[in-house]
Design an enzyme around this catalytic site. Structure first.
Site, PDB file in Angstrom:
ATOM      1  N   SER A   7       0.851  -1.190   0.000  1.00 16.36           N
ATOM      2  CA  SER A   7       0.000   0.000   0.000  1.00 16.36           C
ATOM      3  C   SER A   7       0.884   1.236   0.000  1.00 16.36           C
ATOM      4  CB  SER A   7      -0.893   0.011   1.241  1.00 16.36           C
ATOM      5  OG  SER A   7      -1.375   1.318   1.444  1.00 16.36           O
ATOM      6  N   HIS A  32      -1.026  -1.351  -4.441  1.00 14.72           N
ATOM      7  CA  HIS A  32      -2.312  -1.044  -3.799  1.00 14.72           C
ATOM      8  C   HIS A  32      -2.427   0.461  -3.567  1.00 14.72           C
ATOM      9  CE1 HIS A  32      -5.804  -2.116  -1.242  1.00 14.72           C
ATOM     10  NE2 HIS A  32      -5.403  -1.137  -0.444  1.00 14.72           N
ATOM     11  N   ASP A  34      -4.882   3.480  -2.072  1.00 16.58           N
ATOM     12  CA  ASP A  34      -6.005   3.799  -1.191  1.00 16.58           C
ATOM     13  C   ASP A  34      -6.571   5.168  -1.543  1.00 16.58           C
ATOM     14  OD1 ASP A  34      -6.037   1.503   0.658  1.00 16.58           O
ATOM     15  OD2 ASP A  34      -4.002   2.158   1.088  1.00 16.58           O
ATOM     16  N   MET A  36      -9.251   7.860  -0.582  1.00 15.23           N
ATOM     17  CA  MET A  36     -10.129   8.267   0.531  1.00 15.23           C
ATOM     18  C   MET A  36     -10.664   9.663   0.260  1.00 15.23           C
ATOM     19  SD  MET A  36      -7.804   7.031   3.731  1.00 15.23           S
ATOM     20  CE  MET A  36      -6.824   5.527   3.674  1.00 15.23           C
ATOM     21  N   HIS A  65      -8.332   0.671  -4.122  1.00 10.55           N
ATOM     22  CA  HIS A  65      -9.259   0.461  -2.997  1.00 10.55           C
ATOM     23  C   HIS A  65      -9.982   1.775  -2.735  1.00 10.55           C
ATOM     24  CE1 HIS A  65      -9.452  -0.377   1.673  1.00 10.55           C
ATOM     25  NE2 HIS A  65     -10.654  -0.252   1.136  1.00 10.55           N
ATOM     26  N   MET A  67     -12.357   4.158  -0.743  1.00 10.36           N
ATOM     27  CA  MET A  67     -12.988   4.407   0.563  1.00 10.36           C
ATOM     28  C   MET A  67     -13.688   5.745   0.438  1.00 10.36           C
ATOM     29  SD  MET A  67      -9.818   3.061   2.854  1.00 10.36           S
ATOM     30  CE  MET A  67      -8.776   3.073   1.412  1.00 10.36           C
ATOM     31  N   MET A 136     -11.198  -6.131   5.381  1.00  7.02           N
ATOM     32  CA  MET A 136     -10.415  -5.175   6.165  1.00  7.02           C
ATOM     33  C   MET A 136     -10.041  -5.813   7.501  1.00  7.02           C
ATOM     34  SD  MET A 136      -9.976  -2.618   4.246  1.00  7.02           S
ATOM     35  CE  MET A 136      -9.014  -1.679   5.437  1.00  7.02           C
ATOM     36  N   ASP A 174      -6.418  -6.652   4.170  1.00  5.54           N
ATOM     37  CA  ASP A 174      -5.774  -5.333   4.183  1.00  5.54           C
ATOM     38  C   ASP A 174      -5.790  -4.743   5.592  1.00  5.54           C
ATOM     39  OD1 ASP A 174      -4.931  -2.733   3.696  1.00  5.54           O
ATOM     40  OD2 ASP A 174      -6.612  -2.212   2.377  1.00  5.54           O
TER      41      ASP A 174
END
Ligand code: DX5
Ligand code: ZN
Length: 214
Positions: A7, A32, A34, A36, A65, A67, A136, A174
């Protein structure tokens, strides 16, 4: 062998190209990312401008991913970057089946993410349409948190379900993953792990990646 997706949340954003190239050269399987939005989770990260720079220097497929609150908006925004996976949270999607079809129609592998409290049975009727389920093992939003042990039992239950319904669907975990829990994750049937702080804080990132590829 377990596949490893570092990540980049734990990378040095002042030297992102160096860090992305390093993990790719060190033999990671995916990168990976993230995303957000400051609403679904209390943190903000990166969008298409920075992710396109990552895509330009990554030699491994991107695992995005989400979020975020508005999944469809972000899928449309990020699809041109041609990630391998886009995963979205089941807790934040009213029409998950429709979104899965949309992601697949864009030639991207659809994946669903479950927060620590969400049972695997909640996606039983979506499993046959998915390429991956991401469990998660921390509350989403930040790197460097402690691993929540109950994900091991959840992964075992999901493993039984996917073997029955869709054996090709991968299980990814994760949050808080390290050499301390990788053997339990392997036993539970996990196929892919995300690791941020464990890899990026390690004195030898290649050794860290290899220690998870068991
Ligand atoms: C948390 C993110 C994770 C995080 C993992 O919301 O989804 O990908 O960066 O970081 P570590 O491995 O440090 O828990
Ligand atoms: Zn993540």
């Amino acid at each position: 062998m377990i596949k490893v997706a570092p990540s980049i949340l734990s990378a040095d954003f002042g030297n992102l190209q160096c860090d992305v190239e390093e993990i790719c050269n060190a033999g990671c399987d995916f990168v990976h990312i993230d995303v957000m939005d400051g609403h679904f989770v209390p943190n903000l990260t990166i969008g298409p401008v920075v992710i396109s720079s990552v895509a330009a220097c990554a030699t491994k497929p991107l695992d995005i991913h989400l979020m975020v609150e508005n999944n469809t908006f972000f899928v449309n925004l990020l699809a041109p970057l041609k990630p391998k996976y886009i995963s979205f949270h089941i807790e934040e999607e009213k029409h998950p089946h429709r979104l899965i079809q949309k992601i697949r129609s864009l030639d991207i592998s659809p994946a669903i993410v479950l927060n620590p409290h969400t049972p695997p049975e909640s996606i039983e009727f979506l499993l046959k349409d998915l390429d991956m389920v991401l469990l998660m093992s921390v509350n989403p939003g930040f790197g460097g948190q402690s691993f929540i042990d109950s994900v091991i039992e959840k992964a075992s239950r999901l493993n039984e379900m996917r073997n029955r319904i869709n054996p090709k669907c991968l299980i990814e975990v994760d949050g808080g993953v390290s050499n301390k829990n990788i053997h339990l994750l392997k036993e539970a049937g996990v196929d892919v792990v995300v690791a941020g702080s464990y890899i990026f804080k390690h004195s030898n990132r290649q050794t860290a990646i290899e220690s998870l590829q068991i």
